[in-house]
Scaffold this motif. Structure first.
Motif, PDB file in Angstrom:
ATOM      1  N   HIS A   1      -8.261   0.076  -1.059  1.00 47.40           N
ATOM      2  CA  HIS A   1      -6.950   0.272  -1.674  1.00 47.40           C
ATOM      3  C   HIS A   1      -7.057   1.224  -2.859  1.00 47.40           C
ATOM      4  O   HIS A   1      -7.974   1.107  -3.679  1.00 47.40           O
ATOM      5  CB  HIS A   1      -6.392  -1.080  -2.127  1.00 47.40           C
ATOM      6  N   PRO A   2      -6.134   2.166  -2.998  1.00 52.49           N
ATOM      7  CA  PRO A   2      -6.246   3.150  -4.086  1.00 52.49           C
ATOM      8  C   PRO A   2      -5.841   2.632  -5.457  1.00 52.49           C
ATOM      9  O   PRO A   2      -6.239   3.208  -6.475  1.00 52.49           O
ATOM     10  CB  PRO A   2      -5.291   4.269  -3.623  1.00 52.49           C
TER      11      PRO A   2
ATOM     12  N   HIS B   1      -1.771   5.736   2.450  1.00 49.55           N
ATOM     13  CA  HIS B   1      -3.040   5.008   2.556  1.00 49.55           C
ATOM     14  C   HIS B   1      -2.965   3.783   3.473  1.00 49.55           C
ATOM     15  O   HIS B   1      -3.959   3.081   3.653  1.00 49.55           O
ATOM     16  CB  HIS B   1      -3.497   4.559   1.157  1.00 49.55           C
TER      17      HIS B   1
ATOM     18  N   ALA C   1      -5.485   3.649   6.519  1.00 44.27           N
ATOM     19  CA  ALA C   1      -6.880   3.429   6.134  1.00 44.27           C
ATOM     20  C   ALA C   1      -7.118   1.975   5.743  1.00 44.27           C
ATOM     21  O   ALA C   1      -8.139   1.378   6.111  1.00 44.27           O
ATOM     22  CB  ALA C   1      -7.254   4.356   4.973  1.00 44.27           C
TER      23      ALA C   1
ATOM     24  N   VAL D   1       0.844  -1.200   0.000  1.00 41.22           N
ATOM     25  CA  VAL D   1       0.000   0.000   0.000  1.00 41.22           C
ATOM     26  C   VAL D   1       0.876   1.246   0.000  1.00 41.22           C
ATOM     27  O   VAL D   1       1.902   1.288   0.704  1.00 41.22           O
ATOM     28  CB  VAL D   1      -0.900   0.044   1.268  1.00 41.22           C
TER      29      VAL D   1
END
Length: 373
Positions: free
Chosen positions: A224-225, A148, A151, A144
């Motif tokens: 997850h971005p 992030h 989160a 990650v």
């Protein structure tokens, strides 16, 4: 809106997953269909003619019971027999029957825990008497971007990841550098197509039980971005959480066998119990097993219990246990009726939370076959 039959039984399988049942146990849908809206559910210990009449009067669409109505494959369905006429009555009134038996006994927060709670066995240090199921343990790791990581950790924990024994929110985090080159047609969160990128990332890893793995991965992916998330799940060799039949543990305070017998009568709403041994014997640790548990006196004694509370104890088992110094309290098989109110409350809370109008009621019929003469 009423819940579909599959929704109701799906909730029951959250409470008591089918995989927890002992081999060849008769569980799940036994009669009727779940492909219909369910206005009312009746929770019962046994499905007798009297219980079915109660269901018909109450307008019930589904009975959830502990004891099966079909024990072996049917060669024929003769409606002139007692069992056949019961099935006929259920079918004609479009009432489905779903069974949750040893899976409800084994599961945490199920039958044997309810019985243990009722007689004062402390939850701390409580163990089962016979292992039936072991939850496999996985290590879930995901890469990650640093910004992030917190989160993603939080949603993984909330989904059930990162719990080891009495500890939760457990994780291990390692900083490193990730590289990737987005291909044609990609929509990268960081960088541009065709250009090699380097990103400061955190490898977040945590232990996840098999039953929570899919849910935890789903939550992680949603938070997850990245368009393509790099993660892996590895089965661990270490022993996972063990689930089984019966419960043994320390009582809240020392108590005599006679006093514990009185407590059992009140807790399970039974008019009498049978006991073996000295009524004045002091009990500090007890075991309980719903249903027929005579053969479990040895595992109970091995677990350190001084008394086993279970039903259907036969003459020779009682003699054997007594000779070995193990005390017994037999409240009968019907003591399992404690499940009616417990399952009713559990399902009702979830129906309300999901905003379903389906009503859950407990059977009021006493299915104890024995009477004192």
């Amino acid at each position: 809106m009423y819940a579909n039959g599959h929704v109701v039984t799906g909730l029951m399988e959250q409470l008591a997953p089918k995989k927890y049942a002992v081999e060849n146990d008769r569980i799940g849908l036994q009669l009727g269909t779940l492909q219909k809206p369910v206005r009312k559910v009746l929770v019962a210990l046994d499905v007798t003619h009297e219980v079915v009449d109660e269901a018909i009067t109450a307008g019930v669409d589904l009975i959830i019971a502990h004891h099966a109505i079909i024990f072996r494959p049917l060669a024929k369905l003769d409606t002139a027999t007692p069992a056949g006429s019961l099935y006929e009555k259920l079918i004609k009134n479009d009432i489905a029957v779903y069974i949750s038996h040893t899976n409800l006994d084994v599961t945490e927060g199920g039958m044997n825990d309810w019985m243990a709670d009722a007689i004062g066995i402390l939850p701390e240090g409580r163990v089962s008497l016979e292992k039936v199921h072991e939850e496999r343990l996985f290590k879930l790791a995901v890469y990650v971007p640093e910004a992030h990581a917190e989160a993603v950790r939080q949603v993984m924990w909330a989904a059930g990841g990162g719990t080891i024994g009495a500890y939760d929110q457990c994780s291990f985090n390692v900083s490193g550098m990730g590289t990737f080159r987005p291909g044609a047609g990609s929509s990268p969160f960081i960088g541009a197509a065709g250009r090699l990128e380097t990103v400061d990332e955190i490898r977040v890893e945590m232990a996840v039980t098999e039953s929570m793995l899919r849910k935890t991965i789903k939550a992680m992916l949603a938070a997850h971005p990245y368009e393509e998330t790099a993660y892996d799940a590895t089965l661990l060799e270490r022993e996972g959480k063990s689930l089984g039949l019966g419960r043994s543990g320390r009582l809240m305070e020392p108590i005599t066998l006679a006093e514990l017998a009185e407590r059992v009568k009140v807790a399970f709403d039974v008019p009498f119990v049978r006991i073996t041994g000295n009524p004045e014997a002091e009990i500090r640790k007890a075991a309980v097993l719903g249903g027929s548990g005579a053969r479990y006196w040895k595992p109970a004694q091995f677990a350190g219990a001084q008394v086993l509370i279970t039903g259907d104890i036969d003459y020779h088992s009682a003699h054997d246990a007594l000779a070995a110094g193990m005390l017994l309290i037999d409240p009968g098989h019907n003591a399992e009726k404690i499940m009616k109110q417990q399952v009713t409350q559990w399902l009702s809370e979830r129906m309300t939370a999901s905003k379903y109008a389906t009503e859950i009621i407990a059977s009021t019929i006493n299915t104890e076959p024995f009477q004192l003469a």
